[in-house]
Motif scaffolding. Structure first.
Motif, PDB file in Angstrom:
ATOM      1  N   VAL B 109       0.865  -1.185   0.000  1.00  0.00           N
ATOM      2  CA  VAL B 109       0.000   0.000   0.000  1.00  0.00           C
ATOM      3  C   VAL B 109       0.900   1.233   0.000  1.00  0.00           C
ATOM      4  O   VAL B 109       2.098   1.134   0.267  1.00  0.00           O
ATOM      5  N   ARG B 110       0.307   2.375  -0.286  1.00  0.00           N
ATOM      6  CA  ARG B 110       1.083   3.606  -0.245  1.00  0.00           C
ATOM      7  C   ARG B 110       0.882   4.288   1.094  1.00  0.00           C
ATOM      8  O   ARG B 110      -0.242   4.397   1.579  1.00  0.00           O
ATOM      9  N   ASP B 111       1.987   4.717   1.720  1.00  0.00           N
ATOM     10  CA  ASP B 111       1.899   5.562   2.911  1.00  0.00           C
ATOM     11  C   ASP B 111       2.707   6.810   2.593  1.00  0.00           C
ATOM     12  O   ASP B 111       3.943   6.738   2.524  1.00  0.00           O
ATOM     13  N   GLU B 112       2.019   7.897   2.368  1.00  0.00           N
ATOM     14  CA  GLU B 112       2.662   9.146   1.928  1.00  0.00           C
ATOM     15  C   GLU B 112       3.507   8.873   0.675  1.00  0.00           C
ATOM     16  O   GLU B 112       2.922   8.467  -0.318  1.00  0.00           O
ATOM     17  N   VAL B 113       4.837   9.030   0.758  1.00  0.00           N
ATOM     18  CA  VAL B 113       5.658   8.846  -0.441  1.00  0.00           C
ATOM     19  C   VAL B 113       6.467   7.542  -0.413  1.00  0.00           C
ATOM     20  O   VAL B 113       7.485   7.412  -1.087  1.00  0.00           O
ATOM     21  N   ASP B 114       5.972   6.553   0.351  1.00  0.00           N
ATOM     22  CA  ASP B 114       6.617   5.241   0.388  1.00  0.00           C
ATOM     23  C   ASP B 114       5.652   4.147  -0.074  1.00  0.00           C
ATOM     24  O   ASP B 114       4.445   4.260   0.142  1.00  0.00           O
ATOM     25  N   ALA B 115       6.214   3.083  -0.630  1.00  0.00           N
ATOM     26  CA  ALA B 115       5.457   1.845  -0.802  1.00  0.00           C
ATOM     27  C   ALA B 115       5.695   1.050   0.470  1.00  0.00           C
ATOM     28  O   ALA B 115       6.835   0.903   0.922  1.00  0.00           O
ATOM     29  N   MET B 116       4.613   0.562   1.074  1.00  0.00           N
ATOM     30  CA  MET B 116       4.745  -0.173   2.330  1.00  0.00           C
ATOM     31  C   MET B 116       4.284  -1.604   2.078  1.00  0.00           C
ATOM     32  O   MET B 116       3.171  -1.824   1.594  1.00  0.00           O
ATOM     33  N   TYR B 117       5.126  -2.556   2.411  1.00  0.00           N
ATOM     34  CA  TYR B 117       4.827  -3.949   2.122  1.00  0.00           C
ATOM     35  C   TYR B 117       3.926  -4.538   3.197  1.00  0.00           C
ATOM     36  O   TYR B 117       4.301  -4.594   4.364  1.00  0.00           O
ATOM     37  N   VAL B 118       2.737  -4.948   2.800  1.00  0.00           N
ATOM     38  CA  VAL B 118       1.766  -5.524   3.732  1.00  0.00           C
ATOM     39  C   VAL B 118       2.068  -7.007   3.937  1.00  0.00           C
ATOM     40  O   VAL B 118       1.922  -7.538   5.025  1.00  0.00           O
ATOM     41  N   PRO B 138      10.957   2.705  -2.093  1.00  0.00           N
ATOM     42  CA  PRO B 138      10.542   3.904  -2.841  1.00  0.00           C
ATOM     43  C   PRO B 138       9.479   3.586  -3.894  1.00  0.00           C
ATOM     44  O   PRO B 138       9.438   2.498  -4.449  1.00  0.00           O
ATOM     45  N   LEU B 139       8.625   4.558  -4.144  1.00  0.00           N
ATOM     46  CA  LEU B 139       7.530   4.380  -5.102  1.00  0.00           C
ATOM     47  C   LEU B 139       8.013   4.352  -6.552  1.00  0.00           C
ATOM     48  O   LEU B 139       7.403   3.698  -7.393  1.00  0.00           O
ATOM     49  N   HIS B 140       9.102   5.074  -6.861  1.00  0.00           N
ATOM     50  CA  HIS B 140       9.451   5.249  -8.269  1.00  0.00           C
ATOM     51  C   HIS B 140      10.306   4.119  -8.841  1.00  0.00           C
ATOM     52  O   HIS B 140      10.525   4.076 -10.044  1.00  0.00           O
ATOM     53  N   LYS B 146       5.288   1.802  -8.539  1.00  0.00           N
ATOM     54  CA  LYS B 146       4.818   2.542  -9.722  1.00  0.00           C
ATOM     55  C   LYS B 146       3.303   2.450  -9.862  1.00  0.00           C
ATOM     56  O   LYS B 146       2.655   3.417 -10.260  1.00  0.00           O
ATOM     57  N   VAL B 147       2.733   1.280  -9.558  1.00  0.00           N
ATOM     58  CA  VAL B 147       1.271   1.144  -9.619  1.00  0.00           C
ATOM     59  C   VAL B 147       0.632   2.108  -8.625  1.00  0.00           C
ATOM     60  O   VAL B 147      -0.319   2.823  -8.954  1.00  0.00           O
ATOM     61  N   LEU B 148       1.152   2.139  -7.404  1.00  0.00           N
ATOM     62  CA  LEU B 148       0.572   2.990  -6.367  1.00  0.00           C
ATOM     63  C   LEU B 148       0.715   4.465  -6.725  1.00  0.00           C
ATOM     64  O   LEU B 148      -0.194   5.264  -6.521  1.00  0.00           O
ATOM     65  N   LEU B 149       1.876   4.822  -7.302  1.00  0.00           N
ATOM     66  CA  LEU B 149       2.122   6.210  -7.678  1.00  0.00           C
ATOM     67  C   LEU B 149       1.250   6.612  -8.871  1.00  0.00           C
ATOM     68  O   LEU B 149       0.748   7.732  -8.936  1.00  0.00           O
ATOM     69  N   VAL B 157       2.881  12.620  -6.632  1.00  0.00           N
ATOM     70  CA  VAL B 157       3.926  12.487  -7.655  1.00  0.00           C
ATOM     71  C   VAL B 157       4.841  13.698  -7.576  1.00  0.00           C
ATOM     72  O   VAL B 157       6.072  13.571  -7.592  1.00  0.00           O
ATOM     73  N   HIS B 158       4.217  14.866  -7.423  1.00  0.00           N
ATOM     74  CA  HIS B 158       4.975  16.106  -7.331  1.00  0.00           C
ATOM     75  C   HIS B 158       5.920  16.065  -6.130  1.00  0.00           C
ATOM     76  O   HIS B 158       7.105  16.408  -6.245  1.00  0.00           O
ATOM     77  N   GLU B 159       5.417  15.601  -4.990  1.00  0.00           N
ATOM     78  CA  GLU B 159       6.254  15.567  -3.784  1.00  0.00           C
ATOM     79  C   GLU B 159       7.417  14.584  -3.940  1.00  0.00           C
ATOM     80  O   GLU B 159       8.537  14.868  -3.509  1.00  0.00           O
ATOM     81  N   CYS B 160       7.144  13.429  -4.560  1.00  0.00           N
ATOM     82  CA  CYS B 160       8.224  12.460  -4.810  1.00  0.00           C
ATOM     83  C   CYS B 160       9.330  13.105  -5.648  1.00  0.00           C
ATOM     84  O   CYS B 160      10.518  12.939  -5.360  1.00  0.00           O
ATOM     85  N   CYS B 161       8.932  13.835  -6.675  1.00  0.00           N
ATOM     86  CA  CYS B 161       9.911  14.461  -7.562  1.00  0.00           C
ATOM     87  C   CYS B 161      10.660  15.586  -6.837  1.00  0.00           C
ATOM     88  O   CYS B 161      11.870  15.744  -7.004  1.00  0.00           O
TER      89      CYS B 161
END
Lengths: 262, 262
Positions: B109-118, B138-140, B146-149, B157-161
């Motif tokens: 799942v996404r938590d803010e700008v991270d992918a978090m493994y459930v 990382p999401l990117h 990438k799916v979550l982003l 997306v803007h914040e990640c960049c």
């Protein structure tokens, strides 16, 4: 000390924790009013504590305004050795057992006088059972429970009997003397079984999981339909799986991942 | 308000929570001194808070006197919807995918700008990977990320960049423009892939998992050896598994287990 105005910290921490204990498996989402009532604290206090817990991520609020345990608390909870050490070591073996037996596979630890399920894997063919990861079941009426009780201090067996051995089916062992003989048998033959003692129609078989130092830290079991149960056949894959978990625990400890002092 | 003597509760709760955040995957067992240092609180305060947290079961002490996250906090953390709703619905499908692909299978799942493994399931044949349940990546640079982003608000997306797209391998996408085009492609073809963008030699493919209301709540992915990767073959079993999870989420919601107001 709780309520002592010269040590407000203790009671505040206790109250913050009481907010968390308002939640359980049957009460996964609660309104603020329900939290205050279940935690036994004034609504204004609940409001303040919930706001702080939500800001931190210990609670999260859904679209209907109800609260649930938050992602961050789940994340920190996973750092508990029962997950980060035991479950991580056991998971590949649980998957393999599930693949070969097509039954429900369980890993459980003892918490006081309960069997606590660390993980449960299931398959479409498996019988329906009441356990879930994080759930609790009685020690005297399940295969994994009997293993854990057979390797617990005598005081734990005594306390279970004192509290009363609840009858879940006509086959549950409810006499302390008979339970004592059963636990002796579990120790001597190296595995436990429970035949329709928790749920009619279900049979469970379980073996101990040892820490590398030899102490029993968990129980590994399968639950199947009584009509399908052939005990010898069920025990066979459990023993090497339990040994495999012990070996992985040893590897983890040697790699220092789980126990390095910092 | 923290430190305000007229509102000691807030700062006490915050300090109790800061004790918990002293723990992370690399710091699973800590001495009292280390807790005080990492939480930024005086030793005497740490001593008092740790004692209360230990009494409640949020922390536990090992034989060497070090503290770890306790069984009870783990138990309460499992009540988080990400586990009790999402992971429970997904687990049988993850097992089935693991059985058929013999690869690492992920739910994130996404938590803010991270992918978090459930959850992460693996098999003996699978490649070695850095993820673990509760871990972040990382999401990117990952398939699930990438799916979550791709399905996150543009502000994410803007914040990640803005934070900078960290280069993990020579193949990581680090230019915002290229990432934007990549995310557009993920949305239009319905799956994401990452070729050695996080770890050299590894390839991941992922698809979105929808809530019954149509929103993307998670990503389901497999990670395999680049040399073995045939994208079409990897995507094929993911799509029905993701649909199966959505269906189970709907069944859970209808049975009221996960969302009944109380």
């Amino acid at each position: 000390m709780a309520g002592n105005s010269r040590d407000p910290g203790r009671s505040v921490t206790a109250r913050a924790l009481s907010v968390l204990t308002a939640f359980d498996a049957e009460h996964g989402r609660l309104t603020l009013t329900a939290i205050a009532r279940r935690a036994g604290i004034p609504l204004a206090t609940a409001h303040r504590l919930v706001r702080e817990l939500e800001m931190w991520g210990a609670l999260e609020r859904d679209q209907e305004g109800r609260y649930a345990v938050g992602l961050r608390l789940w994340e920190i909870g996973l750092l508990a050795p029962v997950n980060s050490r035991l479950r991580e070591a056991a998971l590949p073996h649980l998957q393999e057992l599930c693949r070969t037996t097509h039954d429900n596979v369980h890993l459980a630890v003892r918490d006081e006088v309960d069997a606590m399920y660390v993980e449960k894997l299931t398959t479409p063919r498996a019988v329906s059972i009441v356990s879930r990861a994080g759930g609790r079941l009685p020690l005297h009426a399940t295969g994994v429970g009997k293993v854990l009780l057979a390797h617990a201090p005598a005081s734990v067996v005594h306390e279970c009997c004192e509290r009363g051995l609840a009858r879940h089916t006509p086959y549950t062992i409810t006499e302390p003397g008979r339970l004592g003989r059963e636990l002796q048998a579990v120790r001597s033959r190296g595995f436990a079984q429970a035949n329709e003692e928790m749920t009619l129609g279900n049979c469970s078989v379980a073996v101990p999981v040892h820490d590398p130092d030899g102490t029993v830290v968990a129980a590994l079991g399968v639950v199947t339909h009584s009509a399908r149960a052939e005990v010898a056949k069920l025990v066979k894959p459990l023993l090497p799986a339990a040994e495999g978990i012990t070996q992985r625990l040893g590897e983890q400890d040697r790699s220092g991942l789980a126990s390095l002092p910092r």
